[in-house]
Scaffold this active site. Structure first.
Site, PDB file in Angstrom:
ATOM      1  N   ASN A   1      -2.622  48.294  -2.505  1.00 59.12           N
ATOM      2  CA  ASN A   1      -2.114  47.745  -3.761  1.00 59.12           C
ATOM      3  C   ASN A   1      -3.157  48.020  -4.840  1.00 59.12           C
ATOM      4  OD1 ASN A   1      -1.163  46.243  -5.887  1.00 59.12           O
ATOM      5  ND2 ASN A   1      -1.583  44.243  -4.949  1.00 59.12           N
TER       6      ASN A   1
ATOM      7  N   LYS B   1      -2.861  47.605  -7.997  1.00 54.98           N
ATOM      8  CA  LYS B   1      -2.765  46.689  -9.150  1.00 54.98           C
ATOM      9  C   LYS B   1      -2.786  47.493 -10.459  1.00 54.98           C
ATOM     10  CE  LYS B   1      -4.872  43.232  -6.248  1.00 54.98           C
ATOM     11  NZ  LYS B   1      -5.490  41.935  -6.148  1.00 54.98           N
TER      12      LYS B   1
ATOM     13  N   HIS C   1       3.974  38.987  -5.477  1.00 55.61           N
ATOM     14  CA  HIS C   1       2.513  38.930  -5.368  1.00 55.61           C
ATOM     15  C   HIS C   1       2.007  37.722  -6.152  1.00 55.61           C
ATOM     16  CE1 HIS C   1      -1.708  39.905  -5.804  1.00 55.61           C
ATOM     17  NE2 HIS C   1      -1.562  40.719  -4.773  1.00 55.61           N
TER      18      HIS C   1
ATOM     19  N   GLU D   1      -0.343  37.353  -8.103  1.00 56.29           N
ATOM     20  CA  GLU D   1      -0.701  37.622  -9.509  1.00 56.29           C
ATOM     21  C   GLU D   1       0.548  37.646 -10.393  1.00 56.29           C
ATOM     22  OE1 GLU D   1      -3.019  41.111  -8.685  1.00 56.29           O
ATOM     23  OE2 GLU D   1      -4.563  39.867  -7.760  1.00 56.29           O
TER      24      GLU D   1
ATOM     25  N   GLU E   1      -1.107  36.184   2.040  1.00 54.17           N
ATOM     26  CA  GLU E   1      -2.271  36.415   1.189  1.00 54.17           C
ATOM     27  C   GLU E   1      -2.746  35.076   0.620  1.00 54.17           C
ATOM     28  OE1 GLU E   1      -2.522  40.743  -0.276  1.00 54.17           O
ATOM     29  OE2 GLU E   1      -1.466  39.562  -1.770  1.00 54.17           O
TER      30      GLU E   1
ATOM     31  N   GLY F   1      -9.298  39.144  -4.024  1.00 51.53           N
ATOM     32  CA  GLY F   1     -10.257  39.622  -5.019  1.00 51.53           C
ATOM     33  C   GLY F   1     -11.540  38.804  -5.069  1.00 51.53           C
TER      34      GLY F   1
ATOM     35  N   SER G   1      -9.128  40.384   0.371  1.00 53.17           N
ATOM     36  CA  SER G   1     -10.494  40.842   0.650  1.00 53.17           C
ATOM     37  C   SER G   1     -10.615  41.595   1.976  1.00 53.17           C
ATOM     38  CB  SER G   1     -11.483  39.670   0.580  1.00 53.17           C
ATOM     39  OG  SER G   1     -11.521  39.156  -0.742  1.00 53.17           O
TER      40      SER G   1
HETATM   41  P1  PGA Z   1      -7.935  42.261  -2.546  1.00 57.66           P
HETATM   42  O1  PGA Z   1      -6.421  42.130  -3.034  1.00 57.66           O
HETATM   43  O2  PGA Z   1      -7.925  43.127  -1.302  1.00 57.66           O
HETATM   44  O3  PGA Z   1      -8.661  42.912  -3.683  1.00 57.66           O
HETATM   45  O4  PGA Z   1      -8.423  40.894  -2.243  1.00 57.66           O
HETATM   46  C1  PGA Z   1      -5.374  41.991  -2.122  1.00 57.66           C
HETATM   47  C2  PGA Z   1      -4.068  41.848  -2.853  1.00 57.66           C
HETATM   48  O5  PGA Z   1      -4.056  41.224  -3.918  1.00 57.66           O
HETATM   49  O6  PGA Z   1      -3.034  42.346  -2.404  1.00 57.66           O
END
Ligand code: PGA
Length: 252
Positions: free
Chosen positions: A12, A14, A98, A100, A170, A176, A216
């Protein structure tokens, strides 16, 4: 993980990318060497990179995913991108709900449900994201919260469609932040998700749905996460932007 299923590893990106980044990423990724894993690998770049990556992926086994789609198929919805458009770009998977998007774009569980239906109308496989905040975890409400997310998101789906779902756990506190859930924490929640799906849908369907962990994921923890029974794949954000790190995760 269930040895019957191929692991599904999803990148992903983003709001990172752009056409020149994408093509440079692909060249650097290919230069890492042949893929040693049997994983199904899906790259989800921004919408605007899909067309060029679709062409560039022709001589690879990489598949394309999108990070979002419109709940609508067509009409006066300025700024939206429909599942049908995504199909034309060769997209097979689409991330839905997601955290976000839920947080910054106010996507509710009901909107997530509509987007899942929209994805299925175009034969796209939705990767539905669920997960709790740290406050919910500390209050012991993780599973209540996730079950409610799933209950609303999956309402009205026939079993024939539901078996094509991918569900990504998640935890928000792991996205993140560099702080991943431990493999045991991921396994515990994914097992409970599977048990809930068995009741909400039925057992054969629940077993076909692929369950991923995201938050992460990096080279150092990918193998341990994938070694868990119910972790059938990974959703990788930050680390997927680095072709070397992503290649190492795939070979983990
Ligand atoms: P990250 O993001 O691996 O940077 O923690 C995962 C995600 O948001 O799908």
């Amino acid at each position: 993980m269930d040895k019957q299923k191929k692991p599904l590893i999803v990148a992903n990106w983003k709001l990172h990318g752009g056409e020149s980044f994408s093509l440079r990423w692909l060249t650097a990724f290919k230069n890492q060497g042949p893929l040693l894993s049997s994983a199904e690998v899906v790259i989800c770049p921004p919408f605007t990179d899909l067309a060029s990556l679709f062409m560039a992926f022709q001589d690879t086994s990489l598949k394309l995913g999108a990070q979002n789609l419109s709940a609508y198929d067509e009409g006066a919805y300025t700024g939206e991108v429909s599942g049908a458009f995504l199909r034309e770009w060769g997209v097979e998977y689409v991330i839905v709900g997601h955290s976000e998007r839920r947080e910054h774009f106010f996507e509710s569980n009901e909107m997530v449900a509509e987007k899942i239906q929209a994805a299925f109308r175009q034969d796209l496989k939705p990767i539905v994201c669920v997960g709790e905040t740290l406050a919910l975890r500390e209050a012991g409400k993780t599973m209540d919260f996730i079950k409610n997310q799933l209950k609303i998101a999956l309402t009205g789906l026939g079993l024939g469609l539901a078996e094509n779902l991918v569900i990504a756990y998640e935890p928000l506190w792991a996205i993140g932040t560099g702080k991943n859930a431990t493999p045991e924490q991921a396994e515990e929640v994914l097992k409970e998700i599977r048990d809930y799906l068995k009741i909400f849908l039925d057992a054969p369907t629940a077993l076909k749905i692929r369950l991923l962990y995201g938050g992460s994921v990096k080279t150092s923890n990918a193998a341990l996460l994938l070694a868990q029974n119910h972790v059938e794949g990974l959703l990788v954000g930050g680390a997927s932007l680095d072709p070397k790190a992503f290649y190492e995760i795939l070979n983990a």
